[in-house]
Design a protein around this motif. Structure first.
Motif, PDB file in Angstrom:
ATOM      1  N   UNK A  17      34.699  10.695 154.580  1.00  0.00           N
ATOM      2  CA  UNK A  17      35.829   9.798 154.800  1.00  0.00           C
ATOM      3  C   UNK A  17      36.021   8.877 153.599  1.00  0.00           C
ATOM      4  N   UNK A  18      34.936   8.518 152.991  1.00  0.00           N
ATOM      5  CA  UNK A  18      34.978   7.633 151.823  1.00  0.00           C
ATOM      6  C   UNK A  18      34.035   8.202 150.773  1.00  0.00           C
ATOM      7  N   UNK A  19      34.384   7.916 149.536  1.00  0.00           N
ATOM      8  CA  UNK A  19      33.537   8.491 148.482  1.00  0.00           C
ATOM      9  C   UNK A  19      33.688   7.713 147.172  1.00  0.00           C
ATOM     10  N   UNK A  20      32.576   7.472 146.507  1.00  0.00           N
ATOM     11  CA  UNK A  20      32.604   6.877 145.158  1.00  0.00           C
ATOM     12  C   UNK A  20      31.715   7.743 144.262  1.00  0.00           C
ATOM     13  N   UNK A  21      32.280   8.163 143.149  1.00  0.00           N
ATOM     14  CA  UNK A  21      31.493   8.988 142.214  1.00  0.00           C
ATOM     15  C   UNK A  21      31.121   8.124 141.017  1.00  0.00           C
ATOM     16  N   UNK A  22      29.837   7.942 140.829  1.00  0.00           N
ATOM     17  CA  UNK A  22      29.344   7.171 139.666  1.00  0.00           C
ATOM     18  C   UNK A  22      28.864   8.179 138.623  1.00  0.00           C
ATOM     19  N   UNK A  23      29.622   8.257 137.537  1.00  0.00           N
ATOM     20  CA  UNK A  23      29.338   9.270 136.518  1.00  0.00           C
ATOM     21  C   UNK A  23      29.095   8.584 135.173  1.00  0.00           C
ATOM     22  N   UNK A  24      27.835   8.397 134.806  1.00  0.00           N
ATOM     23  CA  UNK A  24      27.500   7.787 133.513  1.00  0.00           C
ATOM     24  C   UNK A  24      26.598   8.757 132.750  1.00  0.00           C
ATOM     25  N   UNK A  25      26.199   8.340 131.556  1.00  0.00           N
ATOM     26  CA  UNK A  25      25.352   9.248 130.770  1.00  0.00           C
ATOM     27  C   UNK A  25      23.962   9.411 131.383  1.00  0.00           C
ATOM     28  N   UNK A  26      23.570   8.478 132.220  1.00  0.00           N
ATOM     29  CA  UNK A  26      22.226   8.566 132.798  1.00  0.00           C
ATOM     30  C   UNK A  26      22.200   8.945 134.267  1.00  0.00           C
ATOM     31  N   UNK A  27      23.349   9.006 134.879  1.00  0.00           N
ATOM     32  CA  UNK A  27      23.337   9.339 136.305  1.00  0.00           C
ATOM     33  C   UNK A  27      24.661   9.935 136.764  1.00  0.00           C
ATOM     34  N   UNK A  28      24.546  10.808 137.747  1.00  0.00           N
ATOM     35  CA  UNK A  28      25.714  11.349 138.447  1.00  0.00           C
ATOM     36  C   UNK A  28      25.400  11.172 139.930  1.00  0.00           C
ATOM     37  N   UNK A  29      26.113  10.220 140.556  1.00  0.00           N
ATOM     38  CA  UNK A  29      25.775   9.882 141.940  1.00  0.00           C
ATOM     39  C   UNK A  29      27.021   9.911 142.817  1.00  0.00           C
ATOM     40  N   UNK A  80      19.683  -3.712 131.722  1.00  0.00           N
ATOM     41  CA  UNK A  80      20.891  -3.622 130.872  1.00  0.00           C
ATOM     42  C   UNK A  80      22.145  -3.977 131.674  1.00  0.00           C
ATOM     43  N   UNK A  81      23.163  -4.432 130.978  1.00  0.00           N
ATOM     44  CA  UNK A  81      24.357  -4.952 131.647  1.00  0.00           C
ATOM     45  C   UNK A  81      25.459  -3.917 131.841  1.00  0.00           C
ATOM     46  N   UNK A  82      25.434  -2.879 131.042  1.00  0.00           N
ATOM     47  CA  UNK A  82      26.553  -1.928 131.032  1.00  0.00           C
ATOM     48  C   UNK A  82      26.791  -1.276 132.390  1.00  0.00           C
ATOM     49  N   UNK A  83      25.693  -1.053 133.113  1.00  0.00           N
ATOM     50  CA  UNK A  83      25.806  -0.325 134.386  1.00  0.00           C
ATOM     51  C   UNK A  83      26.692  -1.080 135.379  1.00  0.00           C
ATOM     52  N   UNK A  84      26.668  -2.410 135.307  1.00  0.00           N
ATOM     53  CA  UNK A  84      27.476  -3.211 136.226  1.00  0.00           C
ATOM     54  C   UNK A  84      28.961  -2.864 136.040  1.00  0.00           C
ATOM     55  N   UNK A  85      29.394  -2.819 134.788  1.00  0.00           N
ATOM     56  CA  UNK A  85      30.776  -2.462 134.478  1.00  0.00           C
ATOM     57  C   UNK A  85      31.077  -1.023 134.873  1.00  0.00           C
ATOM     58  N   UNK A  86      30.090  -0.164 134.692  1.00  0.00           N
ATOM     59  CA  UNK A  86      30.297   1.249 135.029  1.00  0.00           C
ATOM     60  C   UNK A  86      30.460   1.444 136.539  1.00  0.00           C
TER      61      UNK A  86
END
Lengths: 284, 367
Positions: B45-57, B114-120
């Motif tokens: 029903x709901x979905x968020x895809x977190x796609x960074x260089x260190x993770x795909x969630x 690290x701070x970048x993940x927050x923005x990602x």
């Protein structure tokens, strides 16, 4: 039975002071805390003053420049590169050079005081009244001091390169100077060392031409081979044929060879001189 | 037995190696396609895809108790290479929330703090919103995760020390070059991580900077900001041997330069060292170049390892934050259960998927 001379006692104090300076900076590096430069250089200067005084006493004891035995040779080489570290510091400005320098000083002094000892036999070949022979020997030993610093910078280059290749960045690796700085400093020291060594060889050759029996053939050959080896490395460096890690390794290896070659050359020339002495005295 | 489940399924630097992660790196088109596919299935029903260089969630809210097989199936339909369950992790309910909180605060990052993940994470949330994939649960959980991350950063020394890629890059370059004024720098790509590295290099005196990007328009403002030159790919290839520091930060699927090109460039400059910083995933440089003389290659994992070397000093801070985040996650999960106006047991024991779906979409739950 050895008699503990006053110079020997001061040399022991020198070893303790260099040792304290080395252990202090090693402790600071290990704990990744800042080395108090003022404190470190204060101890190093005290050590240098003590060593200078010990060499002065040694000279008084021998009534000549204290360069007649392997004990003296190691002391003079150590004194030379510590002098260079103290005086060239603002010029070279190479982080950790003094730390490595005190480490090498501790090794040299421990070896000379522990194994060779100050009352060991001296080289009769240097019981020469020709002042140019002493200048030649002094310059040669000073060039060894310069080559010692060259070898230290080469060693630092090798360690830094190892750290970068193996992704190490803690402690010593973090504090070592940049590779290009180390390489250029190593090159400059090699150049300076070769110039001083060449001058020494030149003076030695002139003295040898006047007095061919004063120097053993093996010493003569070894000196020329070493001079050519250092000269060859310099040539290859100037022509950009020998660079980077290979250059650093070769500098280090040739320095070790030159250092190790001191003993067989010294003992051979000592025995050769002893053989010639009775003949001379017999003629006399 | 269908029941309402908030879950996270994916892979990260903790479960998959760099070479495995670069196979599963998704571009924007693939992410868009995945959203469409996910929302078409009856399970999510709901979905968020977190796609960074260190993770795909994949954070999902659905009616299936164990949605990992459905996720794997959907992804494998899209990607040529199959996502293997051995390299993935799966958390549900409170554990999933706790995981998101840790990710968002940087505790779970390769470079801890690290701070970048927050923005990602925020970007991932915005992208999900654009695809209408956000519902009441993901909205609340993600908002709570942002709050928790802010608290963790403000009330602890988690980010203290050298925790940015840019600073690590500068430190590495200064171990090879005495200063950054003389070395020629080439940045490949205009991504955030590349810009961050360049910013740090510039602040430490870097002067000769060249930027290459496939999109010259994107590179132009960067060139102005950093006083850099622009080079297209052929120019960059031609002058490759002139550069001392090469930073790869593109989203290209294949290495930018071939091994032969790099070897030729290295042969032209045997007297000068060259450092390659690979910030890209998939990687921009062939790992084989590290074997070349006078060449140093660092990828994301190497940089993270260096950055984490001072981790021990911050271990107390990490423990405190982890404990706090767990408490927050528990509180959020309990609040979510209460917000549905149903006892938690009824949510978990319900056998009617339609009833749960109605609950998920009810106006009350959307508040």
């Amino acid at each position: 039975m050895y008699i503990i001379s006053s110079s020997f006692f001061v040399f022991c104090i020198t070893l303790v002071l260099y040792g304290v300076a080395f252990i202090y900076s090693l402790y600071k590096i290990f704990h990744e805390s800042r080395v108090q430069q003022g404190c470190f250089y204060c101890i190093l200067c005290l050590g240098f003053i003590a060593q200078s005084y010990a060499l002065y006493l040694r000279g008084i004891e021998q009534h000549a420049l204290p360069i007649a035995s392997t004990f003296d040779i190691l002391q003079i080489i150590t004194w030379s590169f510590i002098l260079l570290i103290l005086f060239l510091r603002p010029l070279i400005h190479l982080k950790l050079l003094s730390f490595f320098g005190t480490g090498l000083a501790v090794i040299f002094l421990s070896f000379s005081l522990g194994i060779l000892q100050s009352n060991g036999p001296s080289n009769p070949a240097l019981n020469n009244h020709n002042p140019w022979v002493h200048v030649h020997a002094g310059l040669a030993l000073f060039s060894y001091g310069v080559f010692s610093l060259m070898a230290l910078t080469a060693l630092m280059y090798i360690i830094q390169d190892y750290g970068l290749r193996n992704k190490r960045s803690k402690g010593l690796f973090k504090l070592l100077p940049a590779l290009n700085k180390l390489e250029s400093t190593c090159g400059h020291l090699l150049y300076s060392g070769v110039v001083i060594f060449s001058l020494s060889v030149l003076l030695g050759s002139i003295s040898w031409a006047h007095e061919p029996h004063g120097v053993s053939t093996s010493k003569l050959i070894a000196t020329w081979v070493l001079w050519m080896l250092f000269g060859l490395i310099l040539y290859l460096k100037i022509r950009n044929i020998l660079l980077n890690k290979a250059f650093a390794w070769l500098c280090l290896v040739v320095f070790i060879i030159s250092l190790v070659s001191l003993w067989p050359i010294y003992y051979q020339s000592q025995s050769a001189a002893k053989e010639t002495q009775p003949a001379h005295s017999h003629h006399a | 037995m269908p029941k309402l489940t908030f879950s996270v399924f994916g892979c990260s630097h903790k479960t998959a190696s760099l070479s495995q992660r670069e196979i599963w790196a998704l571009d924007h088109t693939q992410v868009k396609s995945l959203y469409e596919r996910f929302l078409k299935t009856p399970f999510f029903k709901e979905c968020v895809i977190l796609n960074t260089c260190n993770r795909l969630e994949f954070y999902t809210v659905g009616l299936q108790e164990s949605p990992e097989n459905a996720i794997i199936e959907t992804i494998n339909q899209l990607l040529e290479t199959k996502l293997h369950a051995d390299h993935c992790f799966y958390f549900r309910q409170k554990q999933a929330i706790d995981h998101l909180f840790k990710v968002c605060s940087g505790i779970d990052s390769q470079i801890v703090g690290e701070n970048e993940i927050f923005g990602q994470v925020k970007d991932a949330y915005t992208t999900a919103q654009k695809h209408s994939a956000i519902g009441s649960w993901t909205h609340r959980i993600f908002q709570k995760s942002f709050q928790a991350a802010k608290w963790a950063r403000t009330h602890s020394l988690l980010s203290k020390g050298r925790v940015s890629i840019g600073n690590v890059v500068v430190d590495l370059c200064l171990r090879i070059f005495d200063n950054l004024k003389d070395p020629q720098i080439l940045l490949l790509g205009c991504g955030d991580i590349g810009q961050q590295a360049l910013k740090c290099l510039k602040s430490r005196g870097a002067q000769s900077i060249t930027i290459h990007s496939r999109n010259a328009g994107r590179a132009a403002p960067l060139c102005v900001a950093f006083g850099a030159q622009y080079a297209n790919l052929s120019q960059a290839r031609e002058k490759l041997s002139h550069y001392d520091i090469i930073i790869g930060a593109t989203s290209a699927k294949e290495p930018i330069f071939s091994k032969q090109e790099l070897e030729q460039a290295l042969n032209k400059r045997p007297m000068h060292p060259m450092i390659f910083i690979d910030l890209a995933l998939p990687r921009d440089f062939d790992p084989a170049i590290a074997k070349a003389a006078n060449t140093y290659l660092y990828n994301l994992e190497d940089l993270a390892q260096i950055a984490n070397e001072n981790l021990q000093k911050r271990s107390t801070q990490i423990d405190t934050c982890t404990q706090f985040l767990l408490e927050k996650a528990t509180h959020t999960w309990e609040a979510l259960c209460n917000r549905t106006s149903l006892p938690q047991s009824s949510l978990e024991d319900s056998k009617d998927p339609n009833q749960l779906a109605a609950l998920l979409n009810s106006p009350q739950s959307n508040n």
